[in-house]
Scaffold this motif. Structure first.
Motif, short mmCIF file in Angstrom:
data_model
loop_
_atom_site.label_atom_id
_atom_site.label_comp_id
_atom_site.label_asym_id
_atom_site.label_seq_id
_atom_site.Cartn_x
_atom_site.Cartn_y
_atom_site.Cartn_z
N ALA A 1 -28.88 19.42 11.17
CA ALA A 1 -30.10 18.83 11.69
C ALA A 1 -31.31 19.52 11.07
CB ALA A 1 -30.14 18.95 13.21
N VAL A 2 -32.39 18.77 10.88
CA VAL A 2 -33.58 19.30 10.23
C VAL A 2 -34.80 19.09 11.10
CG1 VAL A 2 -35.09 19.11 8.21
CG2 VAL A 2 -32.62 18.90 7.93
N VAL A 3 -35.54 20.18 11.33
CA VAL A 3 -36.81 20.14 12.05
C VAL A 3 -37.88 20.72 11.14
CG1 VAL A 3 -38.12 21.02 14.02
CG2 VAL A 3 -35.76 20.27 14.34
N ALA A 4 -39.00 20.01 11.02
CA ALA A 4 -40.08 20.42 10.13
C ALA A 4 -41.38 20.54 10.92
CB ALA A 4 -40.26 19.42 8.98
N GLY A 5 -42.25 21.43 10.47
CA GLY A 5 -43.54 21.60 11.13
C GLY A 5 -44.56 22.21 10.20
#
Length: 223
Positions: A128-132
């Motif tokens: 899973a990928v979370v970007a900010g």
């Protein structure tokens, strides 16, 4: 299991997958950032220097033995918490544009992070990928202190089904955008893993940030 995307780095015909521009995040790196414009210090850096993936210190890269929890079924994430760096933020779904580039989270909402909605749900088998953003014209953003994380730090992702996926940080690395290890970061996994990504490294008005900070984490519990 849905495979996570892989950036397009070859001359193959375009497909509905993100290009390497996902890693470059031109929209983020090209922004005139308030912290730098004011002459203030930038965000923290990981302890590992810019280097090819295999060059990271073994002590940082090694995963300690942990009992593996049962993977969760797919469910959209709604919030992410990282107590060690004071993050408690809502999550918004991110999609690809017509060129296969992942849209960045909204710059006018710097406290919001995004997750790749066509990829793996946090807690489900896969990556899973979370970007900010690290910062915007409004100042420091949700992942401003991401590079200050250390192996062993806890990450909690609350999901729509009411369950929380609990991850433990395995490594924090800084990679030059022109040498980004696509397969290492986005490669699929048979167990639940998580990647957190933001801009990092040196910054200039002409090029923006020249690297990406990447956090590697593995599911170690659920509640």
């Amino acid at each position: 299991m849905r495979n996570v995307f892989r950036p397009r780095t070859t001359g193959a015909p375009p497909r509905r997958v993100p290009s390497v521009q996902l890693l470059v995040w031109t929209a983020l790196a090209g922004t005139l950032l308030l912290a730098h414009a004011a002459g203030e210090d930038g965000p923290p850096r990981p302890t590992a220097a810019l280097a090819p993936p295999a060059a990271a210190p073994a002590a940082v890269r090694a995963r300690p033995h942990r009992p593996e929890p049962r993977p969760l079924p797919a469910s959209d994430p709604v919030r992410i918490g990282i107590p060690a760096i004071g993050v408690d933020a809502p999550l918004t779904p991110l999609e690809l544009d017509g060129d296969g580039v992942l849209h960045a989270p909204p710059a006018d909402a710097p406290t919001v992070a995004g997750w790749y909605a066509d990829g793996t749900s946090p807690g489900a088998p896969g990556t899973a990928v979370v970007a900010g953003h690290v910062d915007t014209t409004l100042g420091p953003a949700v992942f401003h202190r991401l590079a200050a994380l250390r192996p062993g730090a806890a990450i909690a992702v609350l999901r729509e089904d009411g369950r929380t996926a609990l991850f433990t940080v395995d490594a924090v690395e800084l990679h030059a955008k022109d040498r980004f290890p696509d397969d290492k970061v986005y490669g699929d996994s048979d167990r639940p893993e998580l990647r957190l990504i933001t801009c990092g490294g040196d910054w200039s008005r002409s090029t923006g940030y020249r690297a990406n900070t990447v956090v590697f984490a593995t599911l170690t519990g659920t509640r």
